[in-house]
Design an enzyme around this catalytic site. Structure first.
Site, PDB file in Angstrom:
ATOM      1  CG  ASP A  74      39.013  42.291  40.992  1.00 16.35           C
ATOM      2  OD1 ASP A  74      40.215  41.995  41.043  1.00 16.35           O
ATOM      3  OD2 ASP A  74      38.176  41.599  40.391  1.00 16.35           O
ATOM      4  CD  GLU A 133      33.442  37.955  42.856  1.00 15.07           C
ATOM      5  OE1 GLU A 133      32.453  37.540  42.216  1.00 15.07           O
ATOM      6  OE2 GLU A 133      34.581  37.498  42.684  1.00 15.07           O
TER       7      GLU A 133
END
Length: 383
Positions: A74, A133
């Site tokens: 990520d 996130e």
């Protein structure tokens, strides 16, 4: 060949200095593409996704493939002002890689660099994913049909750094590793008025306070104590002055559970409580529960045990068993679609937890993570 520790540190520090929020990772996207373009391209195919323009996928053609293995890293950062004082601190005010995604990307690139030189037996797909996130980028890309045809992995792997574990230690478990999460956003709208005449108003603060109190029973009275869960309200905004009855109250929070069944049940209890409070206090209720892609991270039992057995047998890997955590991760959505495993990589900063403005991972974890995963993938491809 595997990148040297110095090369890994160079990449990590460059990425650390350019943190960007979810779906805004344009500088990071350019940097990653530049690094990938300098690798041997003989069996690489690079793919971008116009609808999610910061996403990057790289496919490596295997020599004698029997499966396609996916690896995810990520990319996004957090809205935190960095306070480490490091010379390569964030150049972007109010944004920091406080969750270690710079570590995740660097390890992913290091693994990719190895297999760009040593062609794998099986096909490999590397997914550099935006928006972990916030806004669950993995689900966005999946819903676009990107993981289909030759881009469909048979299994998926990924890591999360852990400052509480010793540098380079790896930890995972079969079954649930991280919880699934759901955002709570609720607004109670009543009737404001003068504090001296409460009978003429419907106090939104009283309704909000009742909601805070009542949702504490969701876990204590609706969830098996052995399985556990969390309902936390982190914000409560209401009122303008001490002698004015508030017309609106807005609260934000989170629901977390280790199973999707428990999470859905807890969502329903929160909804029932909110609606009941609306009736009891004569206020309007606007409740939004958002789970999106934040499903429980459930490791495939067979693949997790295969990984554990390999790491326990490798004297160069420091492996530890670990209990599940209430941490949320949108990799859980991909693990609902494909069997796979997420594991912790220790980065040795016990004084500063994830999301802390002073979190500073030990860079010695970079080579350890790359070496361990290269070894495991080569082992897996022989199975």
């Amino acid at each position: 060949m595997v990148w040297t520790t110095e090369e890994l540190i160079r990449v990590r520090r460059a990425l650390h200095a350019m943190p960007e929020l979810a779906l805004q990772e344009y500088e990071t996207h350019r940097y990653l593409l530049n690094e990938i373009s300098q690798l041997n391209q003989d069996w690489l195919t690079i793919r971008t996704v116009p609808e999610v323009p910061t996403a990057i996928l790289v496919r490596l053609q295997g020599t004698h493939p029997t499966r396609t293995i996916g690896y995810r890293a990520d990319m996004d950062a957090l809205p935190i002002e960095e306070a480490t004082g490091l010379p390569f601190s964030s150049r972007h005010a109010g944004v920091m890689h406080a969750c270690g995604h710079d570590i995740h990307m660097t390890v992913g690139l290091g693994i990719l660099a190895y297999f760009a030189e040593q062609q794998p037996k099986d096909n490999l797909i590397f997914f550099f994913q935006p928006a972990e996130e916030a806004d669950f980028g993995g689900k966005h890309v999946y819903d676009l049909g990107v993981f289909s045809g030759e881009w469909r992995p048979d299994e998926f792997y990924g890591l999360h750094d852990n400052p509480q574990l010793p540098t380079g230690q790896i930890a995972t478990r079969p079954g649930t590793l991280f919880a699934g999460t759901t955002e709570i956003h609720v607004t109670f709208t009543g009737k404001g008025g003068h504090a001296a005449f409460p009978q003429d108003s419907n106090d939104a603060i009283v309704a909000g306070a009742a909601f805070v109190s009542q949702v504490q029973t969701v876990v204590s009275r609706n969830v098996d104590p052995v399985q556990g869960g969390v309902v936390t309200l982190g914000t409560f905004q209401a009122g303008t002055a001490g002698n004015i009855i508030a017309e609106t109250a807005h609260l934000d929070g989170t629901i977390r559970a280790f199973t999707q069944t428990n999470l859905v049940n807890m969502q329903q209890r929160v909804r029932t409580i909110a609606e009941a409070i609306g009736t009891m206090y004569g206020v309007q209720v606007d409740l939004e529960l958002i789970q999106g892609g934040y499903m429980p991270v459930e490791n495939d039992a067979t693949l997790a045990q295969l990984m554990i057995d390999y790491f326990q047998a490798d004297p160069t890997v420091a492996f530890a068993d670990i209990a599940p955590a209430m941490t949320g991760e949108d990799f859980g959505f991909l693990l609902q679609q494909f069997p796979g495993v997420m594991f912790w990589l220790g980065v040795g900063d016990p004084d500063h937890p994830l999301h802390h403005a002073k979190m500073s991972p030990n860079e010695g974890a970079l080579a350890a993570g790359v070496d361990a995963m290269v070894g495991f993938l080569n082992y897996r491809m022989e199975q």
